[in-house]
Write a protein that holds these residues in place. Structure first.
Motif, mmCIF file in Angstrom:
data_model
loop_
_atom_site.group_PDB
_atom_site.id
_atom_site.type_symbol
_atom_site.label_atom_id
_atom_site.label_comp_id
_atom_site.label_asym_id
_atom_site.label_seq_id
_atom_site.Cartn_x
_atom_site.Cartn_y
_atom_site.Cartn_z
ATOM 1 N N ILE B 132 0.831 -1.201 0.000
ATOM 2 C CA ILE B 132 0.000 0.000 0.000
ATOM 3 C C ILE B 132 0.868 1.255 0.000
ATOM 4 O O ILE B 132 0.677 2.166 -0.794
ATOM 5 C CB ILE B 132 -0.954 -0.016 1.214
ATOM 6 C CG1 ILE B 132 -1.966 -1.152 1.046
ATOM 7 C CG2 ILE B 132 -1.666 1.312 1.358
ATOM 8 C CD1 ILE B 132 -2.761 -1.449 2.296
ATOM 9 N N LEU B 133 1.859 1.290 0.884
ATOM 10 C CA LEU B 133 2.698 2.482 0.999
ATOM 11 C C LEU B 133 3.499 2.736 -0.270
ATOM 12 O O LEU B 133 3.713 3.872 -0.657
ATOM 13 C CB LEU B 133 3.661 2.341 2.187
ATOM 14 C CG LEU B 133 3.021 2.350 3.566
ATOM 15 C CD1 LEU B 133 4.055 2.032 4.614
ATOM 16 C CD2 LEU B 133 2.399 3.690 3.840
ATOM 17 N N GLY B 134 3.975 1.667 -0.884
ATOM 18 C CA GLY B 134 4.776 1.835 -2.090
ATOM 19 C C GLY B 134 3.938 1.865 -3.351
ATOM 20 O O GLY B 134 4.471 1.893 -4.441
ATOM 21 N N ARG B 135 2.620 1.891 -3.199
ATOM 22 C CA ARG B 135 1.679 1.863 -4.328
ATOM 23 C C ARG B 135 2.030 0.755 -5.301
ATOM 24 O O ARG B 135 2.086 0.960 -6.507
ATOM 25 C CB ARG B 135 1.698 3.203 -5.057
ATOM 26 C CG ARG B 135 1.279 4.309 -4.126
ATOM 27 C CD ARG B 135 0.584 5.381 -4.874
ATOM 28 N NE ARG B 135 0.059 6.319 -3.898
ATOM 29 C CZ ARG B 135 -0.403 7.513 -4.197
ATOM 30 N NH1 ARG B 135 -0.419 7.902 -5.441
ATOM 31 N NH2 ARG B 135 -0.873 8.300 -3.263
ATOM 32 N N LEU B 136 2.290 -0.417 -4.786
ATOM 33 C CA LEU B 136 2.721 -1.504 -5.651
ATOM 34 C C LEU B 136 1.534 -2.195 -6.318
ATOM 35 O O LEU B 136 1.700 -3.198 -6.968
ATOM 36 C CB LEU B 136 3.561 -2.510 -4.868
ATOM 37 C CG LEU B 136 4.915 -1.979 -4.401
ATOM 38 C CD1 LEU B 136 5.644 -3.016 -3.587
ATOM 39 C CD2 LEU B 136 5.765 -1.545 -5.571
ATOM 40 N N TRP B 137 0.348 -1.650 -6.152
ATOM 41 C CA TRP B 137 -0.767 -2.240 -6.882
ATOM 42 C C TRP B 137 -0.908 -1.592 -8.268
ATOM 43 O O TRP B 137 -1.598 -2.107 -9.120
ATOM 44 C CB TRP B 137 -2.056 -2.123 -6.071
ATOM 45 C CG TRP B 137 -2.607 -0.750 -6.005
ATOM 46 C CD1 TRP B 137 -3.401 -0.147 -6.930
ATOM 47 C CD2 TRP B 137 -2.388 0.210 -4.990
ATOM 48 N NE1 TRP B 137 -3.687 1.127 -6.549
ATOM 49 C CE2 TRP B 137 -3.084 1.381 -5.358
ATOM 50 C CE3 TRP B 137 -1.676 0.219 -3.789
ATOM 51 C CZ2 TRP B 137 -3.084 2.534 -4.584
ATOM 52 C CZ3 TRP B 137 -1.681 1.350 -3.012
ATOM 53 C CH2 TRP B 137 -2.367 2.493 -3.405
#
Lengths: 464, 181, 388
Positions: B132-137
C-alpha cells in the motif's frame, strides 16, 4: 579509511550491468543439455512418486512396511527430513541477515527456493499418512456441520499444521517480495527483445505482461525502498523465531508422548540444530552443483563454501552435544525404560542405523576443522551428502528404534521397509529436484538487487 | 508514539513523477550527494530511483522513519488475541471435551498456535503495508528513466525549476538531465 | 592507553551492597539455617554464571569474528576475576552439603533404590572431585584468554588474534560440556530423583541472560563516570539486541521444558513443576514468567530503548534481578523452603552478589586499558554503525 579495508571482502568488482548479464542471461536462453538430462531424471522420479502415491490410495497404507508397534515409518522420517532441509533457506535469508553476514546475498535466493520446495515435499507425507487424504480439510478449525466437530487445539499434530502452513506462506511471501526488484529488472531487460515470427512475438508479449504483473509496477523509488528495507528487517525478525518454532513443533510431535526415546525435553533445540545442520548440507550440495553448471564462480566463491562448511562444523557439534546429553541423562535417570532404549540404540537390531548416523553426523563434520579440507570442493561435496545421509538416519533412529520395542515385549516387532517405501523416498527427491530445476531456469537464482546493493553500499562506505 | 498526521503523511508521501526534471547518474555516491543538495535547496517534491537499496539515502533525502513496524505489532497482537478468543470459545464453551487429562482451557498447549498466528498476521500485514505504501498495486507504471532497475541512479525533481536551475543545483556531479512529461 | 578510574562513591556503594549481603546471610543463618544454606548456594551459583558468562561472551565474539564488539570486549574478559571468590564460596557450600543434597546422606541412600543406583555418580568425594576439575578448566582457560588479550595491548601483534580464536574454541567446547555437567551436579541433583534432558540448556539460557544484563549495566555505569567514550548508541543497540535475544531464548527453553513436562505428565518428571505451581509458588511462578520474560520482551521491542544506554540499563537491572530469581526458582523448589520463596534474605543476597561482582570486575577493569588497544579491529569497531 584504509584501516576499514575488509580483508576477506566478498566484493565482485564488476559493473552493475555485467552482474545483471551474468545472472539473468541464462534465463533468456534455451536450457542446456545438462539441464535437460537432470530434469528428465528428476521428472521420472517424480513420475514414480505419483504412481506409487496413486497405487497407495487404491490399496491403502498396507503396502508400506508399517506394523503395530512401528506405526510411524518412512513417512514421518521423510517428513521430518524434508522439513529440516527447509530450515537452511530461512536461516540464510533471515538469521544471517540479522547477523549482518554479507556472504548470504549470493546464496539466499536459491536457499529460500529450496526451503519452499522442501516444505512442499514434506507436507505431502502427513497428508497421505492421515489415511483418507481427501478429508484432509477437516483439520482446519472452521465452523462446520459435522457435529459441532472441532479439532483438538491441544494436539501437537494440529500445531504442526499451523506451523507448517504459516512457515510456508511467510517464506513464500518473503521470497516473492525479494524477487520483485529482480522481476522488474527482467521486465526492463525484455524491452530490447523482438521476435521475427508472430508466435514468438506472442510468447514474448505474454512474458512481458506476466513480468509486468508480478513485478508489481516496481520502479525503484527510494520512498518504496525505504519501507521495503524495513519490511525485510521485520520479516527476518519474524521468520527467525518462526523457523525455530517449526522444527520445535515437529519435535513436539515426539516429545509430548510418553515413549522412551521420544519424550526428551531437549528435543526442541536439538531438532532445530539438526535441521540447520542438514539444511546447510543440502544448500552446500545444491550450491556446488549450481556453481559448476551455471559458471557462477564469481558469485558463489570459495569463501561462501568455506563459511557453509564452518556452519556445518558448528551445528554438527551442537547435534553431538544433544546426543551426548541424551545418553548422559539416560544413564543418570536410573529409569529402566530410558536406559533400555539407549542401550538398544547402541547394540540392538538397529544398531547399524545408529552407527551410520554416528559416523555421518558426529565424526564427519570434524574434517571441517582443517582449512585445506573445507576449501576443497570435492571434500565439501562429499561431506554435504554424507551429512544428509546421517540426518536421514537420525530420524530413522528416533522413529523406528524407539517404536520397535514396546512396553510389552509380546508386541515387539521389526520394521522392514517395502519397495513402496523406498520408491516414495526416492520419489520425494524427484519432486524436490524437479521443482528446483524449474526454478533455476525461470527465476533469477541469485538475488541480483541484493548482490548489487552490497557492491554499491561498500562503495559508499569507502567514500564516506 | 506516532501521530495520525504522521500516518497520513506516511501513507501519501509517495507520488508519481509527473512534470519537472530527471537527472541520471552512474554512481551511487553521486546520487547521494545530489539528494543531499536537492533536500538542502528546499525542493519539496523529489524522489530518487535506484536499482538497489542504498544505505544513508533515506537520511540524505530526509525521509521519516518508516512506520511499518507498528502495523506488524498491532496486527500480530490482534490476530493472536482473536485466535485465543476463538480457541477459548471452542474448547471451553462449544465443545468441552477432556483429552489426555488436560484442562479445558489448556493455556500451555495454546502457545504454539498463538505464536504461529501472531507471525502469520504480523508478516502478511507487513507485506500488505509495503504494497500500500509503495503503491505496488499500480502495475502499469513506467520507469522514470531507462536502466533504473539495472545500473542507473536517478533523481526526479518535481518543483517548477528551469533547466539552468537544475543544472546549477547538480553541477559537478556529471548528471544527465532530461524533462519529464 | 586510557584507563578507567573507579570513583570512590561507586566503590563505597558496591562495598555497602556486599556488606548488606553478608548481613542478610548472617541473619539468615540465625533465623532459618536451612534456608540460609539454600541462599548461599543461590548466591554462589549466581556469581558463577555471571563470571562464566564473560568467558562465553568473549569466546563467542572471537569465534564469530565479530568486529562491533571489540570496544566492549574488555568487560566480559574481566569477569573471570570473580571466579576465585566463587571457588571460596563453593568450599563454603561443601560444608552445607548435608543441608542441600539429599544424596549426601548415606542412610537415606541406603533405603532408596534410585539413589542407591545413582550413588556411583552422586557421592561426596566424586562430587567434590568433579567440581574441582570444572573449576580448574574454567579458571585456567578464562585466565588464558584474558592474559593473551591483555598482552596484545602491549605487543599490538595482530597475529595474536589467531591464538585468541583457538583459545576461544577450546573454551567454548570445554564450557559446553563442563557447564552442562556442573548444572546437573550443583542444581539438578538437589532433587536427585528428578531428571530432564533440557536442564543443562535451561541453566545455560539463564547464564546468557544474566550475563548480558550485567555487562550492559557495567558498561553504562562506566560510561556515566567518564569511561568508555568509544561506546556509542550503535554498540548499545547491539547489546540491547543481545539482551532481547537471550530473553527470548530463555523463554523458548523454559517453555519447551515446562510444556513438555506438563504435557507428558510422567510421575518421575512432573513433580518438579507440581511443587513450583502450588501454594505460595503459584504467585511466584506467575510473577516470574511475567517479569522474567513478558515485560522485558515488550520493552525491548522498541528500537529507541535499545539505543539509549540509560533506559537499556534500567531494563538490564530488571533482567539481572530476574536472572537471580531464576536461580532461586531452580534451587528453592526442591528444598522444602518455608514461606514465600522470595524474602529479605534473597533480596539481601542479590545486593550482595551485585556488590561482590561489581566491585571485583570494576577494580580489575580499571587496572588495564579501557578497550583492547592492541586489537587490529578496534578502529573498525569504533566507527561501527547499524546498516538499517
Amino acid at each position: 579509511m584504509s584501516a576499514m579495508e575488509n580483508t576477506n571482502s566478498l566484493r565482485i568488482g564488476k559493473p552493475y550491468a555485467e552482474i545483471d548479464n551474468d545472472i539473468l542471461k541464462p534465463l533468456e536462453t534455451f536450457p542446456t543439455k545438462t539441464w535437460w538430462i537432470a530434469f528428465l531424471v528428476a521428472a521420472s522420479a517424480l513420475g514414480m512418486f505419483g504412481i506409487v502415491l496413486t497405487y497407495s490410495f487404491f490399496k491403502g497404507l498396507g503396502i508400506f512396511g508399517l506394523n503395530n508397534p512401528v506405526s510411524w515409518g518412512f513417512y514421518i522420517i521423510n517428513f521430518v527430513f524434508w522439513v529440516g532441509i527447509g530450515h537452511a533457506g530461512t536461516l540464510i535469508s533471515a538469521i544471517l541477515y540479522l547477523f549482518r553476514q554479507k556472504w548470504r546475498t549470493s546464496i539466499n535466493r536459491a536457499a529460500e527456493a529450496m526451503t519452499i520446495f522442501a516444505v512442499m515435499t514434506a507436507a505431502v507425507f502427513p497428508l497421505i499418512h492421515v489415511g483418507r487424504p481427501w478429508f484432509v480439510y477437516w483439520i482446519f478449525p472452521y465452523p462446520n456441520e459435522r457435529g459441532p466437530l472441532w479439532v483438538n487445539f491441544r494436539s501437537p499434530l494440529l500445531w504442526d499444521l499451523f506451523a507448517i502452513s504459516t512457515y510456508f506462506i511467510i517464506s513464500l511471501v518473503f521470497w516473492y517480495m525479494g524477487l520483485v526488484p529482480d522481476f522488474a529488472n527482467m521486465r526492463d531487460r525484455l524491452e530490447r527483445f523482438k521476435s521475427k515470427t508472430k508466435i514468438g512475438q506472442l510468447l514474448l508479449d505474454v512474458k512481458k505482461i506476466t513480468l509486468r504483473v508480478i513485478s508489481l509496477g516496481w520502479v525503484g523509488s527510494a520512498k518504496t525502498w525505504h519501507h521495503y528495507e524495513k519490511m525485510v528487517l521485520i520479516l527476518s525478525a519474524l521468520a527467525t523465531p518462526l523457523v525455530l518454532s517449526v522444527h520445535t513443533i515437529v519435535s513436539f510431535d515426539f516429545a509430548t508422548s510418553v515413549i522412551p526415546g521420544w519424550h526428551a525435553t531437549i528435543f526442541p533445540p536439538y531438532f532445530v540444530a539438526g535441521a540447520i545442520y542438514s539444511g546447510f548440507a543440502m544448500v552446500l550440495t545444491l550450491m556446488i552443483i549450481m556453481r559448476n553448471v551455471f559458471k557462477m564462480e564469481a558469485y558463489i566463491t570459495m569463501k561462501h563454501l568455506e563459511n557453509m562448511g564452518l556452519v556445518i562444523l558448528v551445528t554438527g557439534m551442537m547435534v553431538s552435544f544433544a546426543y551426548t546429553m541424551e545418553f548422559v541423562m539416560a544413564a543418570y535417570s536410573a529409569s529402566h525404560n530410558e536406559q533400555y532404549v539407549f542401550l538398544n540404540r547402541l547394540t540392538g537390531p538397529y544398531a547399524w542405523a545408529f552407527w551410520v548416523m554416528f559416523t555421518c553426523n558426529v565424526v564427519s563434520p570434524h574434517f571441517m576443522w582443517f582449512k585445506k579440507l573445507r576449501t576443497n570442493i570435492t571434500v565439501l561435496f562429499i561431506i554435504s551428502i554424507v551429512v544428509n545421509i546421517g540426518m536421514w538416519f537420525e530420524r530413522f533412529v528416533i522413529v523406528v528404534t524407539s517404536l520397535h520395542r514396546d512396553y510389552l515385549p509380546s508386541s515387539w516387532d521389526m520394521y522392514i521397509p517395502t519397495f513402496y517405501d523406498y520408491a516414495m523416498l526416492i520419489g520425494s527427491f524427484g519432486l524436490f529436484f524437479t521443482m528446483f530445476l524449474l526454478f533455476v531456469r525461470s527465476f533469477p537464482a541469485i538475488a541480483v538487487a541484493e548482490v548489487k546493493a552490497d557492491e554499491a553500499n561498500e562503495e559508499l562506505a569507502q567514500h564516506h | 508514539m506516532i501521530s495520525f498526521k504522521e500516518i497520513k503523511e506516511g501513507l501519501f508521501s509517495y507520488e508519481e513523477p509527473a512534470g519537472g526534471w530527471v537527472a541520471t547518474f552512474k554512481k551511487p555516491t553521486d546520487l547521494l550527494k545530489a539528494a543531499t543538495k536537492v533536500r538542502d535547496a528546499g525542493v519539496g517534491r523529489f524522489d530518487c530511483f535506484t536499482p538497489m537499496p542504498l544505505h544513508g539515502l533515506d537520511k540524505a533525502m530526509g525521509l521519516k522513519r518508516s512506520w511499518v513496524p507498528f502495523v506488524t505489532l498491532v496486527t500480530g497482537l490482534l490476530g493472536a488475541a482473536l485466535e485465543l478468543l476463538y480457541i477459548t470459545y471452542i474448547d471451553v464453551f462449544d465443545w468441552p471435551i477432556v483429552y489426555g487429562g488436560k484442562p479445558h482451557f489448556a493455556f500451555w498447549g495454546y502457545i504454539p498456535i498463538l505464536f504461529e498466528i501472531t507471525v502469520f498476521f504480523g508478516g502478511l500485514s507487513t507485506v500488505a503495508a509495503v504494497i500500500i505504501l509503495g503503491r505496488l498495486w499500480c502495475i502499469n507504471r513506467k520507469p522514470v528513466a531507462p536502466g533504473i532497475t539495472s545500473d542507473t541512479f536517478a533523481i526526479w525533481i518535481g518543483d517548477n525549476l528551469t533547466k539552468e536551475q537544475v543544472e546549477n543545483l547538480l553541477s559537478g556531479l556529471g548528471a544527465e538531465i532530461t524533462p519529464v512529461e | 592507553m586510557k584507563k578507567f578510574t573507579l570513583p570512590t562513591k561507586i566503590q563505597q556503594v558496591l562495598l555497602g551492597f556486599t556488606a548488606l549481603g553478608i548481613i542478610a546471610l548472617a541473619a539468615g543463618f540465625a533465623v532459618d539455617a536451612h534456608r540460609a544454606w539454600a541462599g548461599l548456594l543461590v548466591f554462589t551459583f549466581f556469581l558463577l554464571i555471571l563470571s562464566l558468562a564473560g568467558g562465553f561472551f568473549t569466546a563467542l565474539q572471537f569465534i564469530s569474528g565479530a568486529k562491533w564488539s571489540v570496544v566492549v570486549r574488555r568487560i566480559p574478559e574481566t569477569t573471570v576475576m570473580v571466579l576465585p571468590v566463587v571457588g571460596l564460596l563453593l568450599i563454603a557450600v561443601f560444608f552445607g552439603i548435608h543441608h542441600l543434597y539429599e544424596w549426601s546422606h548415606l542412610d537415606v541412600v541406603e533405603n532408596d533404590h534410585i539413589l542407591k543406583y545413582k550413588s556411583a555418580y552422586l557421592n561426596t568425594p566424586f562430587f567434590i572431585a568433579r567440581i574441582v576439575i570444572y573449576f580448574t578448566l574454567w579458571f585456567g582457560l578464562g585466565m588464558a584468554l584474558r592474559k593473551v588479550s591483555l598482552a596484545q595491548d602491549e605487543s599490538k601483534d595482530p597475529a595474536q588474534r589467531t591464538t585468541l580464536v583457538k583459545l576461544s574454541t577450546a573454551y567454548m567446547l570445554t564450557f559446553a560440556y563442563t557447564f552442562a555437567l556442573a548444572a546437573i551436579d550443583l542444581i539438578m541433583s538437589l532433587e536427585p530423583h528428578w531428571f530432564t534432558t533440557m536442564f543443562p540448556v535451561y541453566a545455560f539460557s539463564g547464564l546468557a541472560y544474566s550475563g548480558i544484563s550485567a555487562f550492559i549495566i557495567l558498561i553504562v555505569t562506566i560510561q556515566k563516570h567518564g569511561g568508555l567514550a568509544e561506546v556509542t548508541e550503535e554498540h548499545m543497540h547491539d547489546l540491547g539486541k543481545f539482551l532481547f535475544v537471550f530473553t527470548t531464548f530463555w523463554a523458548y527453553i523454559a517453555f519447551s521444558q515446562h510444556m513438555l513436562t506438563w504435557y507428558a505428565n510422567l510421575p518421575e518428571e512432573t513433580y518438579y513443576l507440581e511443587v513450583r505451581l502450588k501454594g505460595d509458588w503459584a504467585i511466584f511462578t506467575a510473577a516470574f514468567w511475567i517479569l522474567h520474560f513478558l515485560i522485558p520482551f515488550g520493552i525491548l521491542l522498541s528500537r529507541d530503548v535499545k539505543r539509549d544506554g540509560t533506559r537499556l540499563a534500567r531494563v538490564a537491572w530488571l533482567t539481572l534481578f530476574m536472572g537471580f530469581v531464576d536461580v532461586v526458582w531452580m534451587v528453592y523448589g526442591g528444598l522444602n523452603i518455608k514461606g514465600f520463596p522470595f524474602g529479605w534474605l534473597e533480596l539481601g543476597l542479590f545486593f550482595g552478589a551485585v556488590g561482590v561482582f561489581g566491585y571485583i570486575v570494576l577494580a580489575a577493569y580499571s587496572k588495564n586499558a579501557e578497550v583492547p588497544v592492541g586489537d587490529p579491529m578496534l578502529e573498525e569497531s569504533k566507527h561501527f554503525h547499524q546498516p538499517i
